[in-house]
Each structure stands twice: as structure tokens, then as C-alpha cells.
Design a protein around this motif. Structure first.
Motif, short mmCIF file in Angstrom:
data_model
loop_
_atom_site.label_atom_id
_atom_site.label_comp_id
_atom_site.label_asym_id
_atom_site.label_seq_id
_atom_site.Cartn_x
_atom_site.Cartn_y
_atom_site.Cartn_z
N LEU A 348 37.94 29.49 36.78
CA LEU A 348 38.23 30.73 37.49
C LEU A 348 37.04 31.17 38.33
O LEU A 348 37.18 31.51 39.52
CB LEU A 348 38.61 31.82 36.50
CG LEU A 348 38.77 33.24 37.08
CD1 LEU A 348 39.89 33.27 38.11
CD2 LEU A 348 39.02 34.26 35.97
N VAL A 352 36.86 31.63 42.42
CA VAL A 352 36.74 32.91 43.12
C VAL A 352 35.47 33.00 43.96
O VAL A 352 35.42 33.77 44.93
CB VAL A 352 36.82 34.12 42.16
CG1 VAL A 352 38.19 34.20 41.52
CG2 VAL A 352 35.73 34.09 41.13
N ARG A 440 37.02 37.54 36.41
CA ARG A 440 38.20 38.41 36.39
C ARG A 440 38.00 39.64 37.27
O ARG A 440 38.94 40.12 37.92
CB ARG A 440 38.51 38.83 34.95
CG ARG A 440 38.86 37.66 34.03
CD ARG A 440 39.21 38.14 32.65
NE ARG A 440 39.35 37.03 31.72
CZ ARG A 440 39.83 37.15 30.49
NH1 ARG A 440 40.21 38.33 30.04
NH2 ARG A 440 39.92 36.10 29.69
N GLN A 443 38.40 38.64 40.93
CA GLN A 443 39.81 38.37 41.21
C GLN A 443 40.61 39.67 41.28
O GLN A 443 41.50 39.82 42.13
CB GLN A 443 40.38 37.46 40.11
CG GLN A 443 41.78 36.93 40.39
CD GLN A 443 42.25 36.01 39.27
OE1 GLN A 443 42.20 36.36 38.10
NE2 GLN A 443 42.67 34.80 39.64
N PRO A 447 42.30 40.03 45.17
CA PRO A 447 43.14 38.90 44.75
C PRO A 447 43.36 37.90 45.88
O PRO A 447 43.56 38.27 47.04
CB PRO A 447 44.47 39.58 44.36
CG PRO A 447 44.14 41.02 44.16
CD PRO A 447 43.00 41.32 45.07
#
Length: 712
Positions: A348, A352, A440, A443, A447
Motif C-alpha cells: 500500500l 501511494v 492509509r 490514501q 484516493p
């Protein structure tokens, strides 16, 4: 040559006896002369070893030399001997402010780096951080009045300083005729009110500095981790410090703009063999003060589940030291496990920040100036950074949330981060609903769009470094000298405002994944780790680990009575203690009386080592009594170990009066309640006042008759 009479006098025997012996010592034939010649030849050859033969190969070191340590590698960076005079270091590097840190778990160190970086960026003051163990304490007296010293120090255990604070701690407590009248300082302490000596270290440091004439810029700041307020306590103190900068010292605040203290550059000319792929740094030597061994690769020889519950997991793991003959442990020591981050979180974050396609490109990490210490091995790769060297699963603090706004790819993302970073209540509300680690957060803020403007150097500087997690060894070094065991509960915590989202403990779930993989089973929550480790060094069920020495030890004599109090996995060291006492009794030696108080939720689900404890009780007979407390047993009132200690107070006092040693292992809050229970019992039985109880408590701890191995 000496005569027989002279030799007889020298050796204190009669001349007649020496003359008789000499008849047998004189060679009389060819065989005797041949034997003497052989003996002389062998002796001469042995004495000439290393001079005429078997000389050490001057190039042998090349077989052990690592190419990654050449040409700017970590060893090369430290090749020249650094000064241990902090005043000289400040002068040489042109720094105005030094932030000293004393840290056991890494939190105080992280705060120090954050503070120094923000002072440089926001106030234009050249600043540096300093590990307290890197400099001679006496050199602090030479810091001129024109410079500032800031201290961030932690307290752990029974008011103990961190390992790297030990030298400074000794000096500040024992120094004689010195002057710190030129020193201007501020101090912040990290502690926990669940421990009796809350923030004792910063109190002692400040008392010592003031005693020698140092001038405090502001009142000492203190964090209380018992309330989960460490981060906010630090930020409040930091804001107060910056007010002092502005109003008292006349510093001018400038626009905060990121200025790197590290250079992180790609170098595709390097080969994979040149890189650090994730091996723990510092693996070639133990920690300062020899409290910890070197980091080694250890095999997990056996693993089993201790809970019967399907949704909670507790592991017993046996590790094998056979391949590491230099590694040893003693009963009561700790074993540290170095984890890796979960695959999903690594992937992740790479995605990102737009580095998925370049995650294996070699990187050089270098300091911009000599005052900055590079603590991550170099050269390396982004994949190794995110998987093994940086704590990418940790929540992002408000300071960093605000700073990230300058790299936002859209105005909306920038506005969101600024609001989140500046509004304490809004931040608390959001973090209670979602676990905001860096990947997170980015993101969530924007997004579907890559944050390609974030410099990799910023992430290296601001993300905490991965630290090992420590486990009490649950085996006896007498019974199992080459196979230490640990007891680990896999932590999975639902968010307070979002029970569908879980926070998984990184290391405990890493161990659970290893255990499940050995049985060809997936992790219960689907979490994946790269279990083979960097360069497949951990293939076949291995971990990076080291041993840390502990003061949590059995008495020297087996006759000494023991009172042991544990909750949950706090039982681990007492399993080792009792195993050793069983062995002592088996070889025919006397053992003292023992009481074990153990608490858990429900005997049907999480009473760990129950069968083993029953076997030990059979072996030890009336020498051991086991008293249990269950907090969630059906149709039974809740009981905790402190309640049972009070209930059996007379027996506890009796063993204490007979010279017994008292041990507590588990959460710090439990340990505090146990101490209260014992103190109340002592007051009742002996008619003591509160002061008398406190004096007794201090005395038994000073004699190591009361020991705690606690956390949280």
C-alpha cells in the motif's frame, strides 16, 4: 651448571635423594637420546608457531569483508573516531541547540529527532540530536551560554534510566565540584503513572542540573503513557518551548519548509550483493553496556497454541541456539524478536507514494552534515526500508500530518491534512474510527492519486525505525540451555468506534504467521509476511533475535521462599522459575516454599501451561501452592490476582518474614495493585503506619527481594 647440592637446596630436598633420582634421569642408551631429541624437536616447533610456521594469513579478513561497507557504507561513515566532547561537536558543526535523548524503546529518541528537525526548519536554528551515551557527561560543563541543551529522557521499570542514559545518570548523581552556570536547558520526561516511580529519571536529571547551577528555560514537561497521552503531552510541551523561543529568546519564526538532513539517492550501478536487504542493523555487536547480545538468526524448533479459544491465539515457541555457540541465556532473561512489516502495508505505501516499480532500485543514504547520524544501513532499497527498517504500521502523529500537507497532490488533500493536523479534537475523532498509519492516511486524504512529491528522505527522517519486541523467556537455562522458549499472545484490537476494523500487533502476528505456515495454514486474519526474510536468510522457520540480560532472577539459594504473581502471559518467567526449582529438587537439594498467584479470563480458554503446572505441583508436592483468579468465569464473581494476594495475605507475610523473594510479572497496572494489596496486608498484620510500609517497600526493592517484570 648448578651442582646437585645447589639444586637440592633450591628444591628443598636432600642431596642424597636428588643423587638417587638423577641416576634415573640420565640417558643411558640410543633410545633415551632419541626420545630426548624428539621431545626437543616438538617443543621447539610448538614455541616457533606463529613465527616460523602457521603464520596468520594477512588477507584472511577479505573472506569476511562485506562489499556494502565500502565506499561510503555504514562502517566507512564511522571509520574516523568521533569526538566525545559535545561542546567541541557543537562548535565544529556550527550548531546552536543540542537535543539529548535517553531512550529504551525508541520513543524518546523519535521525539528528539522530531524536535531538532522542527527547530531547524521552523526557527532557523541549527540543531542536532545527541545520544547521551555518545558523549562524555563532563563535557556538558563546557557548553557555552550562547547555546541551548534540551533533554528528552524516559523512565522504565522501577524508576530506572534507559541503557544509553546509564553513564550520564551515574555522573549527574555522583559529580562533585562542577559548574553548569553557563548551561541553559529545558527537559521533557516520558513515564507512566502505572509505575510507582513515575518520571523519576527526568526529575533526578533536572534536580542534578539545577544543583550545579544550570538555568531552566521553563518547567519540566512530563508524558503519561498510562492515559495514552504521550504524544499530546509532548506536543503541548513543545508548543510551550516554542513560546519561550519567541517571547524570551527573541527567535524569529520562519515559514516551515522541509529541508532534508539526509540525502537518499538511487544508484543503479550497485549489485544486489552490495545492499542491505533488511538484516537488523547492529547485528555484528551487542548493545551498549553489554545488556544485549548480538542479533543472530535462530531457528524455531517447535511451536504450539496455548489457548483453546478459536478467536484468540497464544503461542509457545522453542528456539534453537545450536547454530550460535556464542549465544547464551540465563533464567529470567528476555528474548527480542525483530519483525518485518505485513505485505499489504508495504504494498500500500509503495503504491501511494508511487514507488512500486522502483522498490528494488539500490539507494544510498548519506548525512547532509557531520552532526547527523545515519542509523539505517546503506546502501539499501525502498522495499527493504518499508519492509524491515521503518515502522510503517505506526499511527501518524499530528506534527507529521500537518507537515505532509506541503507535499499534497491536490488543494483538497492539503486542506484536509492541515485541518487534521491542527485540530486536536478532530484528529482524535478520526483516529478513533480508523487506524491512520502513513499509507492509509495518504490514501484517505487523496484516493486514487500518487503522492509522488514526498521525498524518500522525508520518510526516512520522520517514520520511526523498527524496534525489536521483547518477550520474557519461559524456559530455564538449567533445564534447557540451548532451547530458550517464549510465550507470545497475538494481539488484535478492535477500534473503539469501529469494531469491524482491527489493529494487529506487528510482531505477535508475525510470529503467528510463522507458526501457521509451519503447519501449512494461513494466518487466521489473512495477514501475509515475507517469512523467508531478506535474501532468504530466514527460510525454514527462522527469526532475527537477540538476548537481553535481565535483573529478574531467582535467588542464589534454592531454599529461599518465592511469592510469584502473574496475569496472562506474565506467567512465562515463572514457568522457567518452577522448572528450575523442580530440577533442583530432583538432584536432591532442598527447595523453599513457593506460592504462585495466576490470573486469566477463563480457565476453559486461556489458562496457559495448566497441565505443566499440575505436573510441577506433583513434583514439588507441598512446596508449591497455586492460587488462581479468573475475571470472566461464568457464574463466578470476577477475581483478580491482587484480590487473591489479599485473601492469602497471612501466608504471603509469613514467607516474606522467612526471607522470601517477591516477583510480579504482567501489566504495570496489575503490579501496582498487587503492591497496594501487599502493603495493606503488611500494615494490618504488623500494625504499621503508611510511612513504615513505604520504608519497608523501598528496603526490599533495594535488596532485590521485590522484583518486577512489567509493561504497559
Amino acid at each position: 651448571m648448578a651442582s646437585l647440592a645447589q639444586l637440592a637446596s633450591q628444591w628443598n630436598i636432600s642431596p642424597e635423594l636428588l643423587e638417587e633420582l638423577s641416576k634415573y634421569a640420565t640417558p643411558t642408551g640410543l633410545a633415551d637420546y632419541s626420545a630426548l631429541a624428539i621431545i626437543a624437536g616438538v617443543s621447539g616447533a610448538y614455541l616457533s608457531r606463529g613465527y616460523l610456521w602457521d603464520q596468520p594469513d594477512p588477507y584472511a579478513y577479505l573472506a569476511y569483508e562485506r562489499p556494502q561497507l565500502k565506499n561510503g557504507g555504514q562502517a566507512g561513515a564511522n571509520a574516523s573516531k568521533e569526538t566525545r566532547n559535545i561542546a567541541q561537536k557543537l562548535e565544529e558543526t556550527g550548531k546552536n541547540i543540542v537535543v539529548f535523548w535517553g531512550s529504551q524503546s525508541g520513543t524518546a529518541e523519535g521525539f528528539a529527532h522530531r524536535l531538532a528537525r522542527e527547530i531547524s526548519i521552523r526557527w532557523g536554528q541549527d540543531s542536532m540530536t545527541a545520544d547521551l551515551s555518545d558523549y562524555d557527561p563532563i563535557s556538558i560543563t563546557e557548553i557555552p551560554q550562547s547555546k541551548l541543551a534540551l533533554f528528552i529522557v524516559s523512565t522504565y521499570g522501577e524508576g530506572d534510566p534507559s541503557d544509553n542514559t546509564a553513564e550520564f545518570w551515574s555522573w549527574i548523581n555522583k559529580a562533585g565540584d562542577i559548574s553548569l552556570s553557563n548551561l541553559h536547558y529545558a527537559a521533557f520526561g516520558l513515564g507512566n503513572t502505572n509505575y510507582k516511580f513515575y518520571n523519576r529519571v527526568v526529575d533526578v536529571v533536572v534536580e542534578g542540573l539545577d544543583k550545579f547551577g544550570a538555568k531552566a528555560l521553563m518547567p519540566v514537561g512530563k508524558a503519561n503513557d498510562a492515559e495514552g497521552a504521550t504524544e499530546e503531552n509532548f506536543m503541548t510541551w513543545k508548543d510551550d518551548l516554542f513560546t519561550v523561543f519567541k517571547e524570551q529568546l527573541g527567535f524569529q519564526e520562519v515559514e516551515a519548509k522541509y529541508v532534508p538532513s539526509l540525502l537518499v539517492q538511487e544508484d543503479e550501478s550497485l549489485e544486489p550483493i552490495d545492499l542491505h536487504h533488511g538484516e537488523p542493523h547492529g547485528s555484528s555487536e551487542g548493545s551498549k553496556g553489554n545488556q544485549s547480545s548480538a542479533v543472530r538468526t535462530l531457528s524455531i524448533s517447535k511451536s504450539r497454541e496455548l489457548f483453546t479459544s478459536s478467536d484468540r491465539h497464544c503461542l509457545h515457541m522453542d528456539l534453537d541456539l545450536t547454530s550460535q555457540p556464542d549465544l547464551t541465556y540465563k533464567t529470567g532473561d528476555h528474548l527480542a524478536i525483530w519483525p518485518g512489516n505485513p505485505d499489504a502495508e508495504v504494498e500500500l505505501l509503495l503504491h501511494v507514494v508511487g514507488l512500486s516499480s522502483r522498490s528494488d532500485i539500490p539507494l544510498h543514504i548519506k548525512a547532509v552534515d557531520s552532526a547527523t547520524k545515519v542509523t539505517i544501513p546503506s546502501p539499501t532499497s525502498t522495499n527493504a526500508l518499508f519492509r524491515y527498517y521503518l515502522e510503517i504500521c505506526a499511527p501518524v502523529n499530528r506534527d507529521n500530518v500537518r507537515d505532509l500537507a506541503q507535499f499534497a497532490p491536490t488543494p483538497e488533500a492539503k486542506s484536509y491534512l492541515l485541518q487534521l493536523g491542527q485540530d486536536k479534537d478532530y484528529y482524535a475523532n478520526v483516529i478513533n474510527r480508523t487506524h491512520l498509519n502513513l499509507g492509509r492516511l495518504l490514501q484517505l486524504a487523496c484516493p486514487g492519486q500518487a503522492w509522488s512529491n514526498i521525498p524518500l528522505s522525508y520518510l526516512v527522517e520522520t517514520l520511526p525505525h523498527i524496534r525489536p519486541r521483547y518477550y520474557s523467556i519461559s524456559s530455564s537455562s538449567v533445564v534447557s540451555p540451548r532451547k530458550p522458549s517464549i510465550t507470545a499472545i497475538a494481539t488484535t484490537t478492535p477500534l473503539p468506534d469501529n469494531s469491524d476494523e482491527l489493529i494487529h500487533g506487528v510482531t505477535s502476528n508475525y510470529l503467528l504467521a510463522i507458526s501457521q505456515h509451519a503447519q501449512s495454514q494461513p494466518h487466521p486474519h489473512g495477514i501475509r509476511y515475507h517469512l523467508n526474510g531478506p535474501s532468504d536468510a530466514l527460510q525454514g522457520g527462522k527469526v532475527f533475535a537477540h538476548i537481553r540480560r535481565s535483573k529478574f532472577k531467582l535467588p542464589i539459594t534454592g531454599k529461599t521462599p518465592l511469592i510469584m504473581v502473574a496475569a496472562g502471559t506474565g506467567l512465562a518467567p515463572f514457568r522457567a522459575f518452577l522448572s528450575e526449582r523442580c530440577q533442583v529438587q530432583k538432584i536432591g537439594k532442598e527447595v523453599g516454599q513457593m506460592i504462585l498467584f495466576f490470573g486469566c479470563r477463563n480457565p476453559a480458554e486461556d489458562f496457559i501451561y495448566r497441565e505443566e503446572l499440575e505436573e510441577m505441583q506433583n513434583t514439588l508436592g507441598d512446596k508449591l501452592r497455586i492460587v488462581t483468579a479468573f475475571s470472566r468465569k461464568e457464574d463466578t464473581p470476577r477475581q483478580y490476582v491482587q484480590d487473591r494476594v489479599s485473601e492469602f495475605g497471612d501466608d504471603v507475610v509469613k514467607l516474606i518474614d522467612e526471607g522470601g523473594s517477591f516477583y510480579v510479572c504482567g501489566r504495570a497496572g496489575m503490579a501496582r495493585e498487587v503492591e497496594k494489596a501487599v502493603g495493606a496486608t503488611m500494615a494490618k498484620v504488623k500494625g504499621w503506619s503508611e510511612d513504615e510500609v513505604n520504608n519497608w517497600s523501598k528496603a526490599v526493592k533495594k535488596k532485590n527481594k521485590w522484583q518486577e517484570d512489567v509493561w504497559g
